[in-house]
Design an enzyme around this catalytic site. Structure first.
Site, short mmCIF file in Angstrom:
data_model
loop_
_atom_site.label_atom_id
_atom_site.label_comp_id
_atom_site.label_asym_id
_atom_site.label_seq_id
_atom_site.Cartn_x
_atom_site.Cartn_y
_atom_site.Cartn_z
N ARG A 37 -0.95 5.63 17.14
CA ARG A 37 -1.35 6.22 15.87
C ARG A 37 -2.14 7.51 16.14
O ARG A 37 -2.68 7.72 17.23
CB ARG A 37 -2.27 5.26 15.09
CG ARG A 37 -1.64 3.96 14.66
CD ARG A 37 -0.65 4.17 13.53
NE ARG A 37 -0.14 2.89 13.04
CZ ARG A 37 0.92 2.26 13.52
NH1 ARG A 37 1.58 2.79 14.54
NH2 ARG A 37 1.32 1.12 13.01
N TYR A 44 0.84 -1.20 0.00
CA TYR A 44 0.00 0.00 0.00
C TYR A 44 0.87 1.25 0.00
O TYR A 44 0.72 2.15 -0.84
CB TYR A 44 -0.93 -0.01 1.21
CG TYR A 44 -1.70 1.28 1.39
CD1 TYR A 44 -2.59 1.72 0.42
CD2 TYR A 44 -1.53 2.06 2.53
CE1 TYR A 44 -3.30 2.92 0.57
CE2 TYR A 44 -2.23 3.25 2.69
CZ TYR A 44 -3.11 3.67 1.71
OH TYR A 44 -3.79 4.85 1.87
N ASN A 77 -3.89 8.49 10.15
CA ASN A 77 -5.14 7.79 10.40
C ASN A 77 -6.28 8.73 10.75
O ASN A 77 -6.12 9.64 11.57
CB ASN A 77 -4.97 6.81 11.58
CG ASN A 77 -4.29 5.52 11.16
OD1 ASN A 77 -3.79 5.40 10.05
ND2 ASN A 77 -4.26 4.56 12.07
#
Length: 258
Positions: free
Chosen positions: A166, A104, A131
């Site tokens: 994250r 990705y 994110n």
């Protein structure tokens, strides 16, 4: 598949170059925000990452270059995963050397490199979102998976490594960034879409428990533990804040999870 039959709604596979050119020629867009991609890192067909994320984006840029007569801004969504695992840095900024470690991220970096060759022809901004989440996000992604488990009052939820940090930004924050970048004067730039704030999945789980008054057991499924997983991924928002005024576009994790 069923698609809405609304005025000015067009559906096209990015790999169908001729169809894409017909649509661009008909619409004559002023602003394009390109979000179409294979975005799930665990997607099973490796070829899709490249045929859609890379070649599909080039097809779109070719169509815009050939057929759009009054294009004011083209925003291409790349990804923070292009940075890879850079353990010596706490905040990742745009001037750091990308080092993606999965298909990705590699496909998004390839997309960026191709897009740069169009900088003179089109007013492009490449964004690297960290994110973010919102209701409706596919349950393959970790936040909707966790929130759904609490909503359904499940006894257990299967996760991978919960000791990773994250950004879990709000969709409202991200859309505000896109709007202001799309209507601003900047182009030929790469910019993080980030807040610089990180949270562990343990924190996410604790907040969901507090919000729902429900507790559940986390079971670690080895299949969900990603090889080469990045321990901490957060962005430096300094360049973003210089390009646009985000004003009160702040949020907190608890509000997002609620």
């Amino acid at each position: 598949a069923e698609y809405p039959s609304a005025k000015n709604y067009f559906c096209c596979d990015l790999r169908e170059k001729n169809h894409l050119e017909e649509i661009i020629s008909e619409i004559q867009p002023n602003i394009v925000i390109h979000l179409a991609a294979i975005s799930f890192v665990g997607h099973p067909n490796i070829e899709d990452f490249y045929s859609i994320n890379v070649v599909g984006t080039q097809n779109l840029l070719d169509a815009l270059k050939k057929h759009s007569t009054n294009i004011q801004k083209v925003i291409l969504a790349s990804s923070a995963t292009v940075y890879g695992n850079q353990e010596e840095y706490e905040l990742l900024s745009e001037n750091q050397c990308p080092n993606p470690n999965n298909h990705y991220g590699i496909s998004k970096l390839a997309m960026e490199q191709i897009a740069k060759t169009y900088f003179e022809a089109l007013p492009i901004i490449i964004t690297r979102p960290f994110n973010y989440t919102a209701p409706g996000q596919h349950i393959n992604f970790v936040i909707p998976k966790i929130t759904n488990a609490f909503k359904q009052k499940q006894n257990t939820v299967e996760l991978g490594n919960t000791n990773v940090f994250r950004e879990y930004n709000s969709i409202d924050f991200i859309t505000d960034c896109y709007y202001k970048l799309a209507t601003g004067s900047h182009h030929s730039e790469i910019v993080n879409l980030c807040s610089g704030e990180t949270h562990s999945l343990e924190e996410v789980l604790n907040l969901c428990s507090e919000i729902s008054n429900h507790t559940l057991k986390v079971e670690v499924n080895p299949a969900f533990v990603r090889k080469n997983d990045i321990y901490k991924l957060s962005g430096n928002p300094e360049k973003l804040y210089k390009m646009i005024d985000l004003g009160e576009s702040k949020f907190n994790l608890k509000q997002t999870l609620e």
